[in-house]
Enzyme design. Sequence first.
Site, short mmCIF file in Angstrom:
data_model
loop_
_atom_site.label_atom_id
_atom_site.label_comp_id
_atom_site.label_asym_id
_atom_site.label_seq_id
_atom_site.Cartn_x
_atom_site.Cartn_y
_atom_site.Cartn_z
N GLY A 1 0.82 -1.19 0.00
CA GLY A 1 0.00 0.00 0.00
C GLY A 1 0.86 1.25 0.00
O GLY A 1 2.04 1.22 0.36
N CYS A 2 0.25 2.38 -0.39
CA CYS A 2 1.01 3.63 -0.47
C CYS A 2 1.42 4.13 0.91
O CYS A 2 2.60 4.47 1.13
CB CYS A 2 0.21 4.69 -1.23
SG CYS A 2 -1.49 4.91 -0.67
N PHE A 3 0.49 4.17 1.86
CA PHE A 3 0.84 4.60 3.21
C PHE A 3 1.89 3.67 3.84
O PHE A 3 2.87 4.15 4.42
CB PHE A 3 -0.40 4.66 4.10
CG PHE A 3 -1.28 5.85 3.86
CD1 PHE A 3 -0.81 7.14 4.02
CD2 PHE A 3 -2.60 5.68 3.48
CE1 PHE A 3 -1.63 8.24 3.81
CE2 PHE A 3 -3.44 6.77 3.28
CZ PHE A 3 -2.95 8.05 3.43
#
Length: 336
Positions: A150-152
């Site tokens: 995921g990006c986070f």
Amino acid sequence: MQEKVFDVGIVGATGYTGLELVKILQTHPNFNLVYIANSEGGTTINQLHPSLNGVCEDEVHKADIATMAQRCALVFLALPHKTAMAYVQPLREAGVKVVDLSADYRLPLDIYEEFYTQHTDIDNLHHCAYGLPELFKKEIQHADLVANPGCFPTSAILGLLPFLEYRIANTPIIIDAKTGVSGAGKKLSDTTHFVHVNDNLFAYNPLKHRHAPEIAHKIGVTFDDVHFVPHLVPVTRGMISSIYIQVQGEFDPFALLQEYYKDAPFVRVVDRPVDMKNVAGTNFCDIYVQQKGSVVFIASAIDNLMRGASSQAVVNANLMMGLEEGVGIPTTAYVP
């Protein structure tokens, strides 16, 4: 000697991550984009994304596993959570490698089902590498299924990794993250409507966001240790994570960062606070650090659509196919 060229496909061409994949693969020297698909077909990629007029006008097919298995050596799945599961098993059985951009294979079964939904392809959870090259490069090189992070989590994990051995046990890890609106995808909602986002800033799912267990699992701490609060900011793309941890022991945090990432081509240790613009359109993660007593402040910046999704997916595909990780990966930021 002529370099190998591999035929690849994309399933999920309608969204922003699918668009970024097409843009990268159009100029990739070792990947030949032969198949683009979504759930409906009957259109072309430039009709879905007019910015591709005159650049790529390939047909978009209705996704068909048999066709992918016949034509592709590797497929990118840019699909919603749970949807990807239906494709992975038959593609792997056909000898097709898969980079999955959804969350379906990032987590152990119990954590996934607690924060997402019921898993329908449990066996392949054990045949998957987590696609963060700075942490799992060897596993990615030998995998035929990679779960793109995921990006986070990408932003947070890269910031935290060098300092975990100095963290005071059982102290909170606080992550205050800001992301651009493109991270919410193309589908309109009340919170992503222009009138709501413009000139506004707000937190969402504080302390309960489903990326928190992904961060915790990959850095080897408990969910209770990670206090994660994401915010939506009125920008198109980009992400900054401000991270606070308590440490002990004598070390120079800047020198520690430099040493830890000295062989990481897509992590840049910077001596001034990070800036979203400096990584926009690239696969770079910029990291900055300051210490005050026992508290270390770490700031990491990525492009949420690139390092947080599509360019990292292509880096993983490079490694899976025996290529150098940086082949075909954008490195020039969208500045100004």
